[in-house]
Design a protein around this motif. Structure first.
Motif, PDB file in Angstrom:
ATOM      1  N   ARG A  97     -57.766 -18.091 -66.165  1.00 12.21           N
ATOM      2  CA  ARG A  97     -56.953 -18.453 -67.327  1.00 12.21           C
ATOM      3  C   ARG A  97     -55.936 -19.540 -66.973  1.00 12.21           C
ATOM      4  N   GLN A 129     -57.816 -22.775 -66.869  1.00 10.62           N
ATOM      5  CA  GLN A 129     -58.124 -23.255 -68.209  1.00 10.62           C
ATOM      6  C   GLN A 129     -56.910 -23.895 -68.873  1.00 10.62           C
ATOM      7  N   ARG A 130     -55.746 -23.256 -68.733  1.00 13.35           N
ATOM      8  CA  ARG A 130     -54.544 -23.813 -69.352  1.00 13.35           C
ATOM      9  C   ARG A 130     -54.168 -25.156 -68.736  1.00 13.35           C
ATOM     10  N   GLY A 189     -56.743 -27.811 -69.771  1.00 12.84           N
ATOM     11  CA  GLY A 189     -56.550 -28.192 -71.168  1.00 12.84           C
ATOM     12  C   GLY A 189     -55.381 -29.145 -71.334  1.00 12.84           C
ATOM     13  N   TYR A 212     -56.436 -32.574 -69.982  1.00 10.78           N
ATOM     14  CA  TYR A 212     -57.338 -33.277 -70.882  1.00 10.78           C
ATOM     15  C   TYR A 212     -56.582 -33.861 -72.078  1.00 10.78           C
ATOM     16  N   ARG A 213     -55.641 -33.075 -72.620  1.00 15.08           N
ATOM     17  CA  ARG A 213     -54.860 -33.582 -73.748  1.00 15.08           C
ATOM     18  C   ARG A 213     -54.007 -34.780 -73.337  1.00 15.08           C
ATOM     19  N   SER A 257     -66.997 -26.957 -64.918  1.00 11.04           N
ATOM     20  CA  SER A 257     -65.667 -27.231 -65.429  1.00 11.04           C
ATOM     21  C   SER A 257     -64.778 -27.817 -64.332  1.00 11.04           C
ATOM     22  N   HIS A 313     -63.130 -32.367 -73.337  1.00 12.86           N
ATOM     23  CA  HIS A 313     -62.717 -30.967 -73.415  1.00 12.86           C
ATOM     24  C   HIS A 313     -63.549 -30.140 -72.440  1.00 12.86           C
ATOM     25  N   PRO A 314     -62.922 -29.203 -71.744  1.00 13.47           N
ATOM     26  CA  PRO A 314     -63.667 -28.389 -70.772  1.00 13.47           C
ATOM     27  C   PRO A 314     -64.681 -27.495 -71.454  1.00 13.47           C
TER      28      PRO A 314
END
Length: 266
Positions: free
Chosen positions: A119, A122-123, A126, A129-130, A175, A260-261
């Motif tokens: 997690r 992922q955060r 993200g 990527y943004r 990923s 985006h992953p």
């Protein structure tokens, strides 16, 4: 419960490790951790442990592994009770059956809101990527670097992997490589030659195998340094015959279909 799977499997309840030593039980725990807080059907556990066909008493064997996991958790909970002694305001530890939950048709590993390196990855990815989408390259490099630092080795190192764990590990790996691609590009756009080359070498050194394109890039970096290119500006590297970083990064952008992953849960 705190879960780490981006390297050696590490599962802790109240700070006490509960990873079993027996390979099948460790494999079962890893699959439950891969689907933490969601039911894993007994049929999936059976396929994972016995991909070539389940033995006659497979259900009994799974229940034996679950009992063993719960015994380890009970040990961890006893430590938690001792640490919480006298602190009446603190919530009491859960029971082992509240951690490894039996449900109709399967089992669920309840984390109770604990940490998960997946997690966290992922955060961070993200956010990176943004940041890339709005061309905030310093933030992208920082957040993607934080995501990559969570990996100490290949996912589920030390666990025998059946078909379901292999599939989950492959999604994690894809990923990770996409995050690495964007981290490389963010560092390139910032002109951070040293951070790019040293960081890439460190990241790649943690894994059993390295995709050819990354190994080739590191080799070319080393070659260029040996030939005296180390003192040149970042832009001159893109033109150097010894370091074809421009075409390399172009190939990364061509192969990446999205910023985006991929979803890696499930």
């Amino acid at each position: 419960m705190d879960l780490k799977v981006l390297g050696l499997l590490a599962v802790q309840e109240r700070g006490t490790p509960i990873v079993p030593t027996a390979a099948p039980a460790r494999q079962l725990l890893a699959l439950l951790a891969a689907h933490a807080d969601r039911i894993v059907p007994t049929a999936v556990l059976t396929q994972e442990l016995w991909p070539d066909g389940a033995p006659r008493h497979a259900q009994d064997m799974i229940e034996t592994h679950v009992r063993g996991l719960r015994e380890l958790i009970d040990d961890a909970l006893d430590v938690g009770r001792q640490q919480a002694a006298g602190a009446s305001a603190a919530p009491g530890p859960r029971s082992a059956r509240e951690v490894v939950v039996s449900l109709p048709g399967g089992y669920l590993l309840a984390t109770g809101g604990g940490s998960s390196d997946v997690r966290m990855f992922q955060r961070a990815v993200g956010a990176g990527y943004r940041a890339m989408e709005v061309e905030d390259y310093p933030t992208a490099a920082e957040r993607l670097g934080q995501a990559l630092e969570l990996w100490s080795a290949d996912a589920y190192t030390g666990v025998v992997a059946g078909p379901h764990l292999r599939a989950h590990g492959a999604r994690l790996e894809l990923s990770r490589l996409r995050a690495l691609d964007l981290w490389i590009e963010a560092q390139r756009r910032l002109g951070r030659r040293h951070e790019l080359y040293s960081g890439l070498s460190v990241f790649l050194s943690r894994f059993r195998s390295v995709p050819p394109q990354y190994a080739a890039l590191v080799a070319e970096v080393e070659q260029s340094a040996a030939q005296g290119y180390a003192g040149r500006s970042y832009g001159s590297y893109g033109q150097s015959p010894a370091l074809r970083i421009g075409p390399f990064l172009h190939s990364l952008r061509q192969s990446r279909t999205t910023l985006h992953p991929l979803p890696i849960a499930g």
